[in-house]
Design an enzyme around this catalytic site. Structure first.
Site, PDB file in Angstrom:
ATOM      1  N   ARG A  36       2.434  43.858  83.574  1.00  0.00           N
ATOM      2  CA  ARG A  36       2.793  44.886  82.717  1.00  0.00           C
ATOM      3  C   ARG A  36       2.440  46.429  83.277  1.00  0.00           C
ATOM      4  O   ARG A  36       2.836  47.305  82.414  1.00  0.00           O
ATOM      5  CB  ARG A  36       2.355  44.665  81.265  1.00  0.00           C
ATOM      6  CG  ARG A  36       2.639  43.395  80.858  1.00  0.00           C
ATOM      7  CD  ARG A  36       4.278  43.117  80.105  1.00  0.00           C
ATOM      8  NE  ARG A  36       4.353  41.588  80.168  1.00  0.00           N
ATOM      9  CZ  ARG A  36       5.365  41.193  80.413  1.00  0.00           C
ATOM     10  NH1 ARG A  36       6.415  42.028  81.010  1.00  0.00           N
ATOM     11  NH2 ARG A  36       5.638  39.847  80.350  1.00  0.00           N
ATOM     12  N   HIS A  66       3.946  38.637  93.789  1.00  0.00           N
ATOM     13  CA  HIS A  66       5.051  38.958  92.863  1.00  0.00           C
ATOM     14  C   HIS A  66       4.856  40.372  92.583  1.00  0.00           C
ATOM     15  O   HIS A  66       3.618  40.457  91.849  1.00  0.00           O
ATOM     16  CB  HIS A  66       5.392  38.209  91.568  1.00  0.00           C
ATOM     17  CG  HIS A  66       6.606  38.385  90.761  1.00  0.00           C
ATOM     18  ND1 HIS A  66       6.841  39.388  90.341  1.00  0.00           N
ATOM     19  CD2 HIS A  66       7.589  37.316  90.694  1.00  0.00           C
ATOM     20  CE1 HIS A  66       8.227  39.396  89.906  1.00  0.00           C
ATOM     21  NE2 HIS A  66       8.409  38.158  89.795  1.00  0.00           N
ATOM     22  N   TYR A  69       6.446  43.902  86.739  1.00  0.00           N
ATOM     23  CA  TYR A  69       7.483  43.837  86.022  1.00  0.00           C
ATOM     24  C   TYR A  69       7.870  45.067  86.040  1.00  0.00           C
ATOM     25  O   TYR A  69       9.132  45.577  85.416  1.00  0.00           O
ATOM     26  CB  TYR A  69       7.609  43.216  84.925  1.00  0.00           C
ATOM     27  CG  TYR A  69       7.452  41.565  85.026  1.00  0.00           C
ATOM     28  CD1 TYR A  69       8.318  41.034  86.045  1.00  0.00           C
ATOM     29  CD2 TYR A  69       6.715  40.836  83.990  1.00  0.00           C
ATOM     30  CE1 TYR A  69       8.245  39.719  86.186  1.00  0.00           C
ATOM     31  CE2 TYR A  69       6.752  39.491  84.341  1.00  0.00           C
ATOM     32  CZ  TYR A  69       7.537  38.823  85.322  1.00  0.00           C
ATOM     33  OH  TYR A  69       7.511  37.447  85.306  1.00  0.00           O
ATOM     34  N   HIS A 106      11.769  42.235  91.945  1.00  0.00           N
ATOM     35  CA  HIS A 106      12.984  42.298  91.283  1.00  0.00           C
ATOM     36  C   HIS A 106      13.551  43.504  91.446  1.00  0.00           C
ATOM     37  O   HIS A 106      12.959  44.842  91.500  1.00  0.00           O
ATOM     38  CB  HIS A 106      12.816  42.282  89.496  1.00  0.00           C
ATOM     39  CG  HIS A 106      12.362  41.093  89.108  1.00  0.00           C
ATOM     40  ND1 HIS A 106      12.051  40.879  87.599  1.00  0.00           N
ATOM     41  CD2 HIS A 106      11.803  39.748  89.741  1.00  0.00           C
ATOM     42  CE1 HIS A 106      11.503  39.671  87.365  1.00  0.00           C
ATOM     43  NE2 HIS A 106      11.216  39.441  88.568  1.00  0.00           N
ATOM     44  N   GLU A 141      14.402  39.083  94.819  1.00  0.00           N
ATOM     45  CA  GLU A 141      14.817  38.107  94.034  1.00  0.00           C
ATOM     46  C   GLU A 141      16.137  37.853  93.315  1.00  0.00           C
ATOM     47  O   GLU A 141      16.528  39.142  92.909  1.00  0.00           O
ATOM     48  CB  GLU A 141      13.629  37.967  92.761  1.00  0.00           C
ATOM     49  CG  GLU A 141      13.803  36.850  91.821  1.00  0.00           C
ATOM     50  CD  GLU A 141      12.633  36.588  90.937  1.00  0.00           C
ATOM     51  OE1 GLU A 141      11.670  37.289  91.039  1.00  0.00           O
ATOM     52  OE2 GLU A 141      12.676  35.958  89.890  1.00  0.00           O
ATOM     53  N   ASP A 175      15.775  32.254  92.900  1.00  0.00           N
ATOM     54  CA  ASP A 175      15.352  31.676  91.407  1.00  0.00           C
ATOM     55  C   ASP A 175      16.387  30.718  90.659  1.00  0.00           C
ATOM     56  O   ASP A 175      17.591  31.403  90.753  1.00  0.00           O
ATOM     57  CB  ASP A 175      15.110  32.849  90.764  1.00  0.00           C
ATOM     58  CG  ASP A 175      14.329  32.599  89.302  1.00  0.00           C
ATOM     59  OD1 ASP A 175      14.775  31.622  88.643  1.00  0.00           O
ATOM     60  OD2 ASP A 175      13.119  33.154  88.966  1.00  0.00           O
ATOM     61  N   HIS A 178      17.568  31.831  87.465  1.00  0.00           N
ATOM     62  CA  HIS A 178      18.344  33.205  87.456  1.00  0.00           C
ATOM     63  C   HIS A 178      19.750  33.176  88.020  1.00  0.00           C
ATOM     64  O   HIS A 178      20.807  33.550  87.595  1.00  0.00           O
ATOM     65  CB  HIS A 178      17.617  34.110  88.248  1.00  0.00           C
ATOM     66  CG  HIS A 178      16.182  34.572  87.794  1.00  0.00           C
ATOM     67  ND1 HIS A 178      15.536  35.595  88.442  1.00  0.00           N
ATOM     68  CD2 HIS A 178      15.619  34.240  86.465  1.00  0.00           C
ATOM     69  CE1 HIS A 178      14.415  35.626  87.566  1.00  0.00           C
ATOM     70  NE2 HIS A 178      14.335  34.942  86.602  1.00  0.00           N
ATOM     71  N   HIS A 210      11.888  30.186  93.707  1.00  0.00           N
ATOM     72  CA  HIS A 210      11.495  30.000  92.326  1.00  0.00           C
ATOM     73  C   HIS A 210      11.965  28.987  91.486  1.00  0.00           C
ATOM     74  O   HIS A 210      13.225  28.961  91.104  1.00  0.00           O
ATOM     75  CB  HIS A 210      11.617  31.573  91.581  1.00  0.00           C
ATOM     76  CG  HIS A 210      10.617  32.409  92.078  1.00  0.00           C
ATOM     77  ND1 HIS A 210      10.722  33.575  91.262  1.00  0.00           N
ATOM     78  CD2 HIS A 210       9.595  32.536  92.674  1.00  0.00           C
ATOM     79  CE1 HIS A 210       9.760  34.344  91.927  1.00  0.00           C
ATOM     80  NE2 HIS A 210       9.189  33.779  92.879  1.00  0.00           N
ATOM     81  N   ASP A 223      18.017  34.603  81.287  1.00  0.00           N
ATOM     82  CA  ASP A 223      16.703  34.788  82.014  1.00  0.00           C
ATOM     83  C   ASP A 223      15.677  34.180  81.004  1.00  0.00           C
ATOM     84  O   ASP A 223      14.775  34.993  80.715  1.00  0.00           O
ATOM     85  CB  ASP A 223      16.396  35.962  82.584  1.00  0.00           C
ATOM     86  CG  ASP A 223      15.208  35.857  83.437  1.00  0.00           C
ATOM     87  OD1 ASP A 223      14.548  34.905  83.570  1.00  0.00           O
ATOM     88  OD2 ASP A 223      14.560  36.983  83.888  1.00  0.00           O
ATOM     89  N   HIS A 225      13.216  30.732  80.927  1.00  0.00           N
ATOM     90  CA  HIS A 225      12.737  29.849  81.756  1.00  0.00           C
ATOM     91  C   HIS A 225      12.623  28.461  80.892  1.00  0.00           C
ATOM     92  O   HIS A 225      11.973  28.518  79.717  1.00  0.00           O
ATOM     93  CB  HIS A 225      11.666  29.893  82.683  1.00  0.00           C
ATOM     94  CG  HIS A 225      11.836  30.990  83.628  1.00  0.00           C
ATOM     95  ND1 HIS A 225      10.945  31.462  84.651  1.00  0.00           N
ATOM     96  CD2 HIS A 225      12.720  32.127  83.855  1.00  0.00           C
ATOM     97  CE1 HIS A 225      11.511  32.461  85.395  1.00  0.00           C
ATOM     98  NE2 HIS A 225      12.477  33.044  84.620  1.00  0.00           N
ATOM     99  N   GLU A 255       7.846  28.821  87.724  1.00  0.00           N
ATOM    100  CA  GLU A 255       7.362  29.828  86.856  1.00  0.00           C
ATOM    101  C   GLU A 255       7.754  29.325  85.482  1.00  0.00           C
ATOM    102  O   GLU A 255       8.590  29.929  84.892  1.00  0.00           O
ATOM    103  CB  GLU A 255       8.492  30.848  87.029  1.00  0.00           C
ATOM    104  CG  GLU A 255       8.049  31.546  88.654  1.00  0.00           C
ATOM    105  CD  GLU A 255       9.249  32.794  88.801  1.00  0.00           C
ATOM    106  OE1 GLU A 255      10.241  32.597  88.763  1.00  0.00           O
ATOM    107  OE2 GLU A 255       8.386  33.636  89.132  1.00  0.00           O
TER     108      GLU A 255
HETATM  109 ZN    ZN Z   1      13.093  34.783  85.180  1.00  0.00          ZN
HETATM  110 FE    FE Z   2      11.588  34.113  89.128  1.00  0.00          FE
HETATM  111 FE    FE Z   3      10.529  37.392  88.996  1.00  0.00          FE
END
Ligand code: ZN
Ligand code: FE
Ligand code: FE
Length: 276
Positions: A36, A66, A69, A106, A141, A175, A178, A210, A223, A225, A255
């Site tokens: 975050r 990764h 975000y 991303h 991604e 992913d 995704h 992913h 999105d 999961h 994930e």
């Molecule tokens: Zn996702």
């Molecule tokens: Fe992912």
């Molecule tokens: Fe991701």
């Protein structure tokens, strides 16, 4: 096969390696800083050394770091874009403590500026930051297409890749949740989707997977999961993906919403599919 999950980096590198081993994983993903946002801890070289020898001893595959975000290289606000570029540069500097691995991010959200503008801002940031000396491969991604996400189609990813001059430092992370949410039918036509990926981007650019089921339908752009086999992609399609010869040898990162025991169980299930 190389399989693992997202691990918390709060206890350091060696701790992640040991955690991976306890789950019967032989790769893992970790956030390069608080997902975050916020400042990253400086790297403890001795701690990294211990991870590298553990990974070597146990035949780990590539690690798939990764980005946070909060990183948005195509934000409309200058300060968010600048913060994101600094985070990218700092993350890539720290990635060199674990040489030769992957750094996934991303692509970003264009927040109303349009995908074309987003793509060019993302490519500019990469061109400013990547160096010929780096040993890390940077992965875009594939995105679900939620809101104004860039990377909702293979074409958008291809356009970013085309504009990056150090092309050999770039790849794509596929992913499954995704791609499905973006509208690619990996349940009924996995071969067709991989052929499409190959036509548009090139399968030689697909470095990591992913591995997630999805709570929603194909083309839902949501999105969310799901655990493997408990979502709308479903167990059989997930099994076909995990055992697809074109994806063999890539690191598969879970994930999924799980605790440690759940991850261990999923890893065991997938190993059973691929290793009999
Ligand atoms: Zn996702
Ligand atoms: Fe992912
Ligand atoms: Fe991701």
């Amino acid at each position: 096969m190389f399989i693992g999950n997202h691990l918390s980096s709060s206890k350091g590198y060696e701790a992640m390696g040991k955690m991976a081993l306890s789950l019967d994983a032989n790769t893992f993903a970790f956030f390069t800083r608080n997902p975050r946002g916020g400042k990253a801890k400086e790297v403890d070289e001795k701690d990294v050394e211990k991870l590298l020898s553990l990974a070597d001893e146990h035949g780990f595959g590539k690690l798939v770091a990764h980005a946070s975000y909060t990183m948005n290289l195509c934000a409309a606000k200058d300060e968010v874009r600048n913060f994101s570029r600094e985070a990218l540069a700092d993350d890539l500097r720290r990635m060199e403590y674990t040489p030769g691995n992957y750094y996934n991010f991303h692509p970003g959200s264009h927040v109303g500026q349009g995908a074309g503008e987003g793509i060019s801002l993302i490519a500019d940031a990469l061109n400013e930051t990547l160096t010929p000396e780096q040993t890390t491969t940077v992965l875009l991604e594939t995105m679900a297409g939620k809101g104004s996400e860039v990377g909702r189609s293979f074409e958008e990813l291809r356009e970013i890749l085309d504009r990056v001059s150090l092309r050999e430092k770039m790849g794509v992370c596929f992913d499954t949740c995704h791609v499905w949410d973006a509208g690619y039918d990996i349940v009924n036509d996995l071969d067709g989707v991989l052929a499409e990926f190959d036509r548009v981007i090139g399968l030689d650019r697909l470095y990591a997977v992913h591995f997630n089921d999805s709570m929603n339908g194909c083309g839902s752009h949501k999105d969310r999961h799901a655990r493997i086999g408990e979502g709308q992609i479903g167990r059989e399609a997930m099994r076909r993906i995990a055992t697809h010869p074109l994806l063999a040898g890539k690191p598969f990162i879970l994930e999924t919403p799980n605790d440690d025991e759940g991850y261990a169980r999923e890893i065991r299930m997938i190993r059973n599919w691929t290793e009999g």
